[in-house]
Design a protein around this motif. Structure first.
Motif, short mmCIF file in Angstrom:
data_model
loop_
_atom_site.label_atom_id
_atom_site.label_comp_id
_atom_site.label_asym_id
_atom_site.label_seq_id
_atom_site.Cartn_x
_atom_site.Cartn_y
_atom_site.Cartn_z
N ALA A 93 0.84 -1.20 0.00
CA ALA A 93 0.00 0.00 0.00
C ALA A 93 0.88 1.25 0.00
CB ALA A 93 -0.94 -0.01 1.21
N SER A 94 1.95 1.21 0.78
CA SER A 94 2.88 2.33 0.82
C SER A 94 3.53 2.54 -0.55
CB SER A 94 3.94 2.09 1.90
OG SER A 94 4.90 3.12 1.90
N SER A 95 3.93 1.41 -1.18
CA SER A 95 4.53 1.49 -2.51
C SER A 95 3.53 2.03 -3.52
CB SER A 95 5.02 0.11 -2.96
OG SER A 95 6.05 -0.34 -2.13
N ILE A 96 2.28 1.57 -3.40
CA ILE A 96 1.23 2.05 -4.32
C ILE A 96 1.03 3.55 -4.13
CG2 ILE A 96 -1.26 1.98 -4.76
CD1 ILE A 96 -1.09 -1.06 -4.37
N ASP A 97 1.03 3.99 -2.88
CA ASP A 97 0.88 5.43 -2.62
C ASP A 97 2.03 6.21 -3.24
OD1 ASP A 97 -1.47 5.01 -1.23
OD2 ASP A 97 -0.54 5.11 0.76
N ALA A 98 3.25 5.70 -3.06
CA ALA A 98 4.43 6.37 -3.62
C ALA A 98 4.34 6.39 -5.15
CB ALA A 98 5.71 5.68 -3.16
N LEU A 99 3.95 5.23 -5.73
CA LEU A 99 3.84 5.17 -7.19
C LEU A 99 2.72 6.09 -7.70
CD1 LEU A 99 4.33 1.35 -7.83
CD2 LEU A 99 5.91 3.20 -8.40
N THR A 100 1.63 6.16 -6.94
CA THR A 100 0.53 7.05 -7.33
C THR A 100 0.99 8.50 -7.31
OG1 THR A 100 -1.09 5.49 -6.44
CG2 THR A 100 -1.83 7.75 -6.76
N THR A 101 1.76 8.85 -6.29
CA THR A 101 2.31 10.20 -6.20
C THR A 101 3.24 10.48 -7.39
OG1 THR A 101 2.17 10.13 -3.80
CG2 THR A 101 3.62 11.79 -4.75
N GLU A 102 4.12 9.51 -7.68
CA GLU A 102 5.02 9.67 -8.82
C GLU A 102 4.23 9.78 -10.12
OE1 GLU A 102 8.16 6.76 -9.06
OE2 GLU A 102 8.57 6.92 -6.91
N LYS A 103 3.17 8.98 -10.26
CA LYS A 103 2.34 9.01 -11.47
C LYS A 103 1.69 10.38 -11.61
CE LYS A 103 -1.90 7.22 -13.37
NZ LYS A 103 -3.21 6.98 -12.90
N ASN A 104 1.15 10.89 -10.49
CA ASN A 104 0.51 12.21 -10.53
C ASN A 104 1.51 13.30 -10.92
OD1 ASN A 104 -1.93 11.07 -9.81
ND2 ASN A 104 -1.72 11.54 -7.64
N VAL A 105 2.72 13.21 -10.35
CA VAL A 105 3.77 14.18 -10.70
C VAL A 105 4.13 14.05 -12.18
CG1 VAL A 105 6.20 14.76 -10.32
CG2 VAL A 105 4.69 14.38 -8.37
N ALA A 106 4.25 12.78 -12.64
CA ALA A 106 4.60 12.55 -14.04
C ALA A 106 3.49 13.05 -14.97
CB ALA A 106 4.86 11.06 -14.29
N GLU A 107 2.22 12.82 -14.59
CA GLU A 107 1.11 13.30 -15.41
C GLU A 107 1.09 14.83 -15.46
OE1 GLU A 107 -2.40 11.49 -13.75
OE2 GLU A 107 -2.13 9.65 -14.94
N GLN A 111 1.49 16.93 -18.78
CA GLN A 111 0.55 17.95 -19.22
C GLN A 111 1.27 19.27 -19.48
OE1 GLN A 111 -2.44 18.04 -16.16
NE2 GLN A 111 -3.52 16.24 -16.95
N LYS A 112 2.23 19.56 -18.61
CA LYS A 112 3.01 20.79 -18.79
C LYS A 112 3.80 20.72 -20.10
CE LYS A 112 6.70 23.47 -16.63
NZ LYS A 112 7.70 23.49 -15.56
N PHE A 113 4.45 19.56 -20.33
CA PHE A 113 5.23 19.40 -21.57
C PHE A 113 4.33 19.43 -22.80
CE2 PHE A 113 8.51 17.05 -18.87
CZ PHE A 113 9.32 18.16 -18.77
N GLU A 114 3.14 18.82 -22.69
CA GLU A 114 2.21 18.84 -23.83
C GLU A 114 1.76 20.27 -24.13
OE1 GLU A 114 -0.97 16.07 -23.02
OE2 GLU A 114 0.28 14.34 -23.46
N ALA A 115 1.50 21.02 -23.06
CA ALA A 115 1.10 22.43 -23.26
C ALA A 115 2.25 23.21 -23.90
CB ALA A 115 0.69 23.06 -21.93
N GLU A 116 3.47 23.00 -23.39
CA GLU A 116 4.64 23.69 -23.97
C GLU A 116 4.85 23.25 -25.41
OE1 GLU A 116 7.96 22.94 -21.39
OE2 GLU A 116 7.17 24.21 -19.80
N ASN A 117 4.67 21.94 -25.68
CA ASN A 117 4.82 21.42 -27.03
C ASN A 117 3.78 22.04 -27.96
OD1 ASN A 117 5.84 19.82 -29.12
ND2 ASN A 117 4.40 18.15 -28.68
N ALA A 118 2.52 22.13 -27.46
CA ALA A 118 1.46 22.75 -28.28
C ALA A 118 1.82 24.20 -28.57
CB ALA A 118 0.13 22.64 -27.56
#
Length: 166
Positions: A93-107, A111-118
Motif C-alpha cells: 500500500a505504501s509502494s502504491i501510494d508512492a507510485l501514485t504520487t510519482e504518477k501524478n507528478v509525471a502526469e 501535461q506541462k510538456f504537452e502544453a509547452e509542445n502545443a
C-alpha cells in the motif's frame, strides 16, 4: 433336688432359647453378610467399570490435549503468516501510494510538456505560415502580375498537381 433340677431345666431351656435366638440372629447376620458381600462384589465390578471408563476418558483427554496443542501451533503459524501478509500488504500500500504520487507528478509534468509542445508547435506553425506568406509577398513584389491566390501552405503537390487539403 427337685427344685434344683427344675431350676437347672429352666436354665437349660433358657440356654436353648438363647441359642435358638442366637442361631436366628447369626442366620440373619449371615444373610446380611451374604447380601453385603454381593453388594461389595457389585460395587467392585462397578468400580472396575468406572476405572476402565476413567482410563478411557483420560486417554481421550490426552488425545484432546494433543489435538488442541496441534491446533494452537497451527493457529500461531496462521497468525504469524497473517501478520507477515499484513506487513507485506502495508508495504505494498505504501509502494502504491508512492507510485501514485510519482504518477501524478509525471502526469502533471506530461501535461506541462504537452502544453509547452502545443505552444511550440503553434509558434512553429505560425512562423512557417508567416514565412510562406512572406515568400509569396516577395514573389508578388518581383512578379506583380502573377496570381498567387491559389497557393497555400496547406496544399499538397500530387502527380504534379496542386491539391487543396480535404
Amino acid at each position: 433336688m427337685e427344685k434344683s433340677r427344675g431350676e437347672y431345666l429352666a436354665q437349660v431351656q433358657e440356654t436353648i432359647k438363647t441359642e435358638i435366638l442366637m442361631g436366628q440372629v447369626v442366620n440373619s447376620l449371615d444373610c446380611e453378610v451374604v447380601q453385603l458381600r454381593s453388594k461389595v462384589i457389585h460395587l467392585e465390578a462397578e468400580t472396575s467399570s468406572l476405572r476402565q471408563l476413567n482410563s478411557q476418558l483420560v486417554g481421550e483427554l490426552e488425545f484432546t490435549r494433543e489435538t488442541v496443542a496441534t491446533g494452537e501451533k497451527k493457529l500461531e503459524e496462521v497468525v504469524s503468516k497473517l501478520s507477515e501478509a499484513k506487513g507485506q500488504l502495508e508495504e505494498a500500500a505504501s509502494s502504491i501510494d508512492a507510485l501514485t504520487t510519482e504518477k501524478n507528478v509525471a502526469e502533471a509534468s506530461n501535461q506541462k510538456f504537452e502544453a509547452e509542445n502545443a505552444d511550440l508547435m503553434s509558434l512553429g506553425a505560425e512562423a512557417l505560415a508567416d514565412g510562406f506568406e512572406l515568400a509569396l509577398e516577395q514573389i508578388q513584389c518581383v512578379l506583380p502580375d502573377l496570381d498567387l491566390s491559389q497557393f497555400s501552405i496547406y496544399h499538397e503537390v500530387v502527380d504534379g498537381k496542386l491539391i487543396p487539403p480535404p
